[in-house]
Design a protein around this motif. Structure first.
Motif, PDB file in Angstrom:
ATOM      1  N   GLU A   7     -14.262  26.187  48.776  1.00 16.10           N
ATOM      2  CA  GLU A   7     -13.806  25.235  47.773  1.00 16.10           C
ATOM      3  C   GLU A   7     -12.402  24.750  48.146  1.00 16.10           C
ATOM      4  O   GLU A   7     -11.529  25.542  48.477  1.00 16.10           O
ATOM      5  N   PRO A   8     -12.178  23.442  48.080  1.00 13.51           N
ATOM      6  CA  PRO A   8     -10.851  22.921  48.446  1.00 13.51           C
ATOM      7  C   PRO A   8      -9.785  23.455  47.508  1.00 13.51           C
ATOM      8  O   PRO A   8     -10.039  23.675  46.320  1.00 13.51           O
ATOM      9  N   GLU A   9      -8.576  23.630  48.051  1.00 12.53           N
ATOM     10  CA  GLU A   9      -7.495  24.137  47.227  1.00 12.53           C
ATOM     11  C   GLU A   9      -6.177  23.531  47.682  1.00 12.53           C
ATOM     12  O   GLU A   9      -6.042  23.041  48.808  1.00 12.53           O
ATOM     13  N   VAL A  10      -5.212  23.590  46.788  1.00 11.06           N
ATOM     14  CA  VAL A  10      -3.853  23.140  47.083  1.00 11.06           C
ATOM     15  C   VAL A  10      -3.111  24.325  47.701  1.00 11.06           C
ATOM     16  O   VAL A  10      -3.194  25.441  47.183  1.00 11.06           O
ATOM     17  N   THR A  11      -2.415  24.074  48.781  1.00 12.01           N
ATOM     18  CA  THR A  11      -1.634  25.139  49.406  1.00 12.01           C
ATOM     19  C   THR A  11      -0.152  24.785  49.386  1.00 12.01           C
ATOM     20  O   THR A  11       0.210  23.598  49.389  1.00 12.01           O
ATOM     21  N   GLN A  12       0.681  25.809  49.350  1.00 15.25           N
ATOM     22  CA  GLN A  12       2.122  25.607  49.330  1.00 15.25           C
ATOM     23  C   GLN A  12       2.816  26.586  50.279  1.00 15.25           C
ATOM     24  O   GLN A  12       2.390  27.734  50.393  1.00 15.25           O
ATOM     25  N   THR A  13       3.839  26.085  50.941  1.00 16.96           N
ATOM     26  CA  THR A  13       4.653  26.946  51.797  1.00 16.96           C
ATOM     27  C   THR A  13       6.130  26.610  51.618  1.00 16.96           C
ATOM     28  O   THR A  13       6.471  25.445  51.356  1.00 16.96           O
ATOM     29  N   PRO A  14       7.015  27.607  51.732  1.00 13.41           N
ATOM     30  CA  PRO A  14       6.700  29.028  51.829  1.00 13.41           C
ATOM     31  C   PRO A  14       6.323  29.585  50.460  1.00 13.41           C
ATOM     32  O   PRO A  14       6.470  28.893  49.455  1.00 13.41           O
ATOM     33  N   SER A  15       5.909  30.831  50.430  1.00 14.46           N
ATOM     34  CA  SER A  15       5.613  31.441  49.134  1.00 14.46           C
ATOM     35  C   SER A  15       6.907  31.863  48.438  1.00 14.46           C
ATOM     36  O   SER A  15       6.978  31.882  47.204  1.00 14.46           O
ATOM     37  N   HIS A  16       7.902  32.197  49.219  1.00 17.48           N
ATOM     38  CA  HIS A  16       9.192  32.592  48.661  1.00 17.48           C
ATOM     39  C   HIS A  16      10.294  32.066  49.574  1.00 17.48           C
ATOM     40  O   HIS A  16      10.224  32.228  50.791  1.00 17.48           O
ATOM     41  N   GLN A  17      11.278  31.421  48.977  1.00 16.49           N
ATOM     42  CA  GLN A  17      12.398  30.865  49.725  1.00 16.49           C
ATOM     43  C   GLN A  17      13.697  31.334  49.066  1.00 16.49           C
ATOM     44  O   GLN A  17      13.895  31.140  47.860  1.00 16.49           O
ATOM     45  N   VAL A  18      14.543  31.936  49.876  1.00 17.14           N
ATOM     46  CA  VAL A  18      15.865  32.332  49.391  1.00 17.14           C
ATOM     47  C   VAL A  18      16.898  31.457  50.082  1.00 17.14           C
ATOM     48  O   VAL A  18      16.859  31.302  51.313  1.00 17.14           O
ATOM     49  N   THR A  19      17.799  30.888  49.304  1.00 13.31           N
ATOM     50  CA  THR A  19      18.797  30.003  49.884  1.00 13.31           C
ATOM     51  C   THR A  19      20.123  30.184  49.180  1.00 13.31           C
ATOM     52  O   THR A  19      20.184  30.712  48.060  1.00 13.31           O
ATOM     53  N   GLN A  20      21.171  29.766  49.836  1.00 19.12           N
ATOM     54  CA  GLN A  20      22.497  29.860  49.224  1.00 19.12           C
ATOM     55  C   GLN A  20      22.807  28.564  48.481  1.00 19.12           C
ATOM     56  O   GLN A  20      22.370  27.473  48.879  1.00 19.12           O
ATOM     57  N   MET A  21      23.565  28.705  47.437  1.00 18.53           N
ATOM     58  CA  MET A  21      23.996  27.556  46.643  1.00 18.53           C
ATOM     59  C   MET A  21      24.608  26.495  47.557  1.00 18.53           C
ATOM     60  O   MET A  21      25.399  26.810  48.459  1.00 18.53           O
ATOM     61  N   GLY A  22      24.205  25.249  47.323  1.00 20.57           N
ATOM     62  CA  GLY A  22      24.732  24.152  48.116  1.00 20.57           C
ATOM     63  C   GLY A  22      23.886  23.785  49.319  1.00 20.57           C
ATOM     64  O   GLY A  22      24.096  22.723  49.916  1.00 20.57           O
ATOM     65  N   GLN A  23      22.950  24.638  49.665  1.00 19.86           N
ATOM     66  CA  GLN A  23      22.080  24.351  50.801  1.00 19.86           C
ATOM     67  C   GLN A  23      20.922  23.459  50.388  1.00 19.86           C
ATOM     68  O   GLN A  23      20.526  23.400  49.229  1.00 19.86           O
ATOM     69  N   GLU A  24      20.374  22.788  51.373  1.00 22.02           N
ATOM     70  CA  GLU A  24      19.191  21.949  51.167  1.00 22.02           C
ATOM     71  C   GLU A  24      17.929  22.780  51.383  1.00 22.02           C
ATOM     72  O   GLU A  24      17.879  23.624  52.285  1.00 22.02           O
ATOM     73  N   VAL A  25      16.933  22.541  50.549  1.00 20.84           N
ATOM     74  CA  VAL A  25      15.641  23.187  50.757  1.00 20.84           C
ATOM     75  C   VAL A  25      14.532  22.137  50.687  1.00 20.84           C
ATOM     76  O   VAL A  25      14.658  21.128  49.992  1.00 20.84           O
ATOM     77  N   ILE A  26      13.492  22.400  51.430  1.00 25.41           N
ATOM     78  CA  ILE A  26      12.294  21.555  51.384  1.00 25.41           C
ATOM     79  C   ILE A  26      11.105  22.446  51.099  1.00 25.41           C
ATOM     80  O   ILE A  26      10.837  23.405  51.830  1.00 25.41           O
ATOM     81  N   LEU A  27      10.425  22.132  50.010  1.00 26.25           N
ATOM     82  CA  LEU A  27       9.214  22.854  49.635  1.00 26.25           C
ATOM     83  C   LEU A  27       8.023  21.994  50.034  1.00 26.25           C
ATOM     84  O   LEU A  27       8.000  20.791  49.763  1.00 26.25           O
ATOM     85  N   ARG A  28       7.045  22.647  50.642  1.00 27.01           N
ATOM     86  CA  ARG A  28       5.913  21.897  51.198  1.00 27.01           C
ATOM     87  C   ARG A  28       4.619  22.191  50.471  1.00 27.01           C
ATOM     88  O   ARG A  28       4.374  23.316  50.036  1.00 27.01           O
TER      89      ARG A  28
END
Lengths: 117, 115
Positions: free
Chosen positions: B1-22
């Motif tokens: 069955e088709p499903e939505v996937t996301q990466t990463p499952s957990h992201q730790v970052t420091q304040m002020g940094q850029e993050v990209i959730l996929r």
């Protein structure tokens, strides 16, 4: 703006028994959809059941059924023959239907259901 | 069955940094969404995306946030300069099979922790 209210923060039920979760909503829209989503401890959001507002017949999906009262703006979820795997947070959600390209969901705060053995 | 996937499952970052959730939505879906859930709170709508543009965004979705569909399969959420209050679970959803454009399917979420 639409609001969704779930007045029961927590509920518990014995395995194999029936439980009803309450949800009320406020909207001036006439055409909309209502949903119940389940969020188990894994935190994945799983669609349980949906109801189109224009349909008078209550939706049913296996052990899950709803009692949709449009005039009262009430949308409760009944779980029959509760199973341990039903333990989860349950969210009621509203979506207006305006024929556009946005299908935004507005969620209630959720009801944590625990099924006890 | 088709499903939505996301990466990463957990992201730790420091304040002020850029993050990209996929996110990879279900392949024949046309509508894409991001929601977030701060721990212990309700799920909140961030943004919806259709036909390569934003359909609607919430007041949470300020200039620090952006979304993109860089190719035919991925859908990304970028936070340019993260704040402590951006710590939350971020859910991607998609909908819009031909018959049920309103039935949204959610991915498993990305837990973002900003330190």
């Amino acid at each position: 703006a639409q609001t969704v209210t779930q007045s029961q923060p927590e509920m518990s039920v014995q395995e194999a028994e029936t439980v009803t979760l309450s949800c009320t909503y406020d909207t001036s829209e006439n055409n909309y959809y209502l949903f119940w989503y389940k969020q188990p401890p894994s935190r994945q959001m799983i669609l349980v059941i949906r109801q189109e507002a224009y349909k008078q017949q209550n939706a049913t999906e296996n052990r899950f059924s709803v009692n949709f009262q449009k005039a009262a703006k009430s949308f409760s979820l009944k779980i029959s023959d509760s199973q341990l795997g039903d333990t989860a947070m349950y969210f009621c959600a509203f979506m207006k239907s305006d024929g556009g390209s946005n299908y935004k969901l507005t969620f209630g705060k959720g009801t944590l259901l625990t099924v006890n053995p | 069955e088709p499903e939505v996937t996301q990466t990463p499952s957990h992201q730790v970052t420091q304040m002020g940094q850029e993050v990209i959730l996929r996110c990879v939505p279900i392949s024949n879906h046309l509508y894409f969404y991001w929601y977030r859930q701060i721990l212990g709170q309700k799920v909140e709508f961030l943004v919806s995306f259709y036909n390569n543009e934003i359909s609607e965004k919430s007041e949470i979705f300020d200039d620090q946030f952006s979304v993109e569909r860089p190719d035919g399969s991925n859908f990304t959420l970028k936070i340019r300069s993260t704040k402590l209050e951006d710590s939350a679970m971020y859910f991607c959803a998609s909908s819009g099979g031909l018959q049920l454009p309103y039935e949204q399917y959610f991915g498993p979420g990305t837990r973002l922790t900003v330190t």
